[in-house]
Design an enzyme around this catalytic site. Structure first.
Site, PDB file in Angstrom:
ATOM      1  N   HIS A 181       1.030  -0.952   0.065  1.00  0.00           N
ATOM      2  CA  HIS A 181       0.104  -0.018   0.417  1.00  0.00           C
ATOM      3  C   HIS A 181       0.966   1.189   0.287  1.00  0.00           C
ATOM      4  O   HIS A 181      -0.131   2.066  -0.132  1.00  0.00           O
ATOM      5  CB  HIS A 181      -0.966  -0.300   1.368  1.00  0.00           C
ATOM      6  CG  HIS A 181      -1.950   0.729   0.389  1.00  0.00           C
ATOM      7  ND1 HIS A 181      -2.663   1.269   0.295  1.00  0.00           N
ATOM      8  CD2 HIS A 181      -3.814   0.459   1.173  1.00  0.00           C
ATOM      9  CE1 HIS A 181      -4.005   2.104   0.352  1.00  0.00           C
ATOM     10  NE2 HIS A 181      -4.484   1.102   0.117  1.00  0.00           N
ATOM     11  N   ASP A 219      -2.395   1.639  -4.907  1.00  0.00           N
ATOM     12  CA  ASP A 219      -2.785   2.293  -4.476  1.00  0.00           C
ATOM     13  C   ASP A 219      -4.629   1.202  -4.606  1.00  0.00           C
ATOM     14  O   ASP A 219      -4.685   0.592  -5.908  1.00  0.00           O
ATOM     15  CB  ASP A 219      -3.087   3.777  -4.637  1.00  0.00           C
ATOM     16  CG  ASP A 219      -2.740   4.523  -4.086  1.00  0.00           C
ATOM     17  OD1 ASP A 219      -2.201   4.905  -3.491  1.00  0.00           O
ATOM     18  OD2 ASP A 219      -2.779   5.992  -5.364  1.00  0.00           O
TER      19      ASP A 219
END
Length: 440
Positions: free
Chosen positions: A412, A416
């Site tokens: 992450h 995204d």
């Protein structure tokens, strides 16, 4: 007699130490030149160390799981003849190595051997031994006395072969079963199980406790543990799962296999890889590696695809180089070659490093979904799950379809959730319309 100190050589991979995976020799063993001494593990591969001399082993550097620095003493060997190991140089080596030159000259005839096993187990003291009834059951139920011992004077017990076989499977002493009608029947066994399971009854194997085991985590298993821990510790994972209809893809795969000639048989994996390679150029953030210390993300133009492979030593990830440049038949052949090399322990360090994105699959054990752990320093890993046939709506009709969940875990910090979802949707389109896999 002269002591020869065999030092761990520089294996040529830029490492400073290696791990002892297992010994092939023990203290007191007589060895020959070029005989294997130990298996040593580097960051990527296991290398066998061979003796340059013949002689008798008088000291070993450690036990399986210990780390040995490059250039330090691994094995001390007693060789015959004064010129066997250049005594002057050897004396200097012994002086520079504390403890190594102080080996007792008199080696016992039956020296203690260090084991080369990576698993050590000891039976737990105090566990009860198998009951006499079970031992007796293995010898014949019709000659068991009520106390569980074999009584040759006891009258034969009336029971059919099927009843005897079932009683033996359950570990029941027939001498303790009451026959309602003179002959022991299955109903009598059922009643004994429900109401009469006293001291004489012991369940079959499932009810016996096994000795505890203490397993030392070494070699490949330790590497896996360290890598997985580092991945989960440093990478904030998130997982996205999508359902894909692979009915048309499976039909095309069946047609390709039916007309493959002498080409390798296709599994789903080569077709999935083709889809990945076609989708990745638009989502270059997925085919990347993140150097978190330097704060740099490298997005790769070529797809060097890691292929998680289960082996006897544990999980290994051989790499398909330039997967985007291979057709499905070349991919199928390379998948087989690399998997065989990994499972046989013949994969090279180059074949086990440098991947930019990884695919992991449990095959028929794939389950409903997975949350795969990223192969650090990559930023994404993809896991196809088991294909199942279920009814689905096609307009107003209900038809049978082959469905598969596809899981993807991403870093992450780099990827995204929106990008991961868009990438999987692009891959879904390719797999559900398989003609697009071969369209320019």
């Amino acid at each position: 007699m002269t002591r020869f100190i065999f030092r761990l050589p520089d294996i040529g991979e830029g490492i400073s130490e290696a791990e002892i995976v297992g010994w092939h020799v023990a203290v007191g063993d007589r060895i020959e030149e070029d005989q294997e001494l130990a298996d040593m593990m580097t960051d990527k591969a296991t290398v066998a160390m061979e003796s340059p001399v013949a002689g008798t082993v008088i000291e070993l550097a450690g036990e399986p799981g210990d780390m040995v620095p490059i250039g330090s003493a691994l094995v001390v060997i007693e060789v015959e003849g004064e010129d066997a190991a250049e005594p002057a140089a050897q004396e200097q080596i012994e002086a520079e190595t504390p403890g190594v030159g102080e080996v007792d000259e008199t080696v016992p005839e039956e020296a203690s051997a260090r084991t080369s096993d990576s698993v050590h187990s000891e039976p737990v003291k105090g566990l009860p031994s198998s009951s006499a009834n079970v031992r007796g059951a293995e010898q014949g139920f019709d000659k068991l006395s009520p106390n569980g011992g074999v009584d040759h004077a006891a009258p034969s017990i009336l029971a059919s072969p099927a009843v005897r076989a079932r009683a033996k499977e359950l570990g029941i002493d027939l001498a303790q079963v009451k026959a309602a009608q003179g002959r022991i029947r299955h109903a009598d066994l059922d009643a004994f199980l429900l109401y009469g399971a006293g001291e004489g009854y012991r369940p079959a194997v499932s009810g016996r406790a096994r000795p505890d085991e203490t397993v030392k985590v070494i070699g490949m298993r330790r590497r896996i543990a360290e890598n997985m821990s580092a991945s989960k510790r440093h990478i904030p994972h998130f997982t996205y799962v999508e359902e894909i209809d692979v009915t048309a893809l499976e039909a095309m795969r069946a047609d390709l296999n039916a007309h493959r000639g002498d080409k390798p048989r296709l599994t789903l994996l080569p077709l999935l890889i083709v889809g990945l390679c076609k989708a990745l150029p638009e989502f270059s953030m997925m085919n990347a590696r993140y150097d978190d210390e330097a704060g740099v993300v490298t997005r790769y133009g070529a797809v060097h695809l890691g292929m998680a492979t289960q082996t006897d030593a544990g999980l290994m990830v051989p790499v398909i180089r330039d997967a985007q440049a291979r057709n499905i038949w070349q991919l199928a052949a390379e998948i087989t070659r690399l998997a065989d090399a990994a499972r046989s322990g013949e994969a090279t360090s180059e074949e086990l490093s440098g991947s930019t994105i990884t695919v992991t699959s449990l095959g028929p054990l794939g389950g409903i979904m997975t949350t795969p752990v990223i192969n650090r320093p990559e930023v994404a890993i993809i896991g196809p799950n088991r294909i199942v046939e279920r009814p689905v709506f096609r307009g107003k009709e209900v038809v049978a379809a082959k469905l598969m969940n596809l899981s993807i875990s991403c870093d992450h910090r780099v990827v995204d959730g929106w990008d991961a979802a868009r990438f999987v949707q692009a891959l879904k389109l390719l797999l559900e319309t398989p003609v697009l896999l071969f369209a320019d």
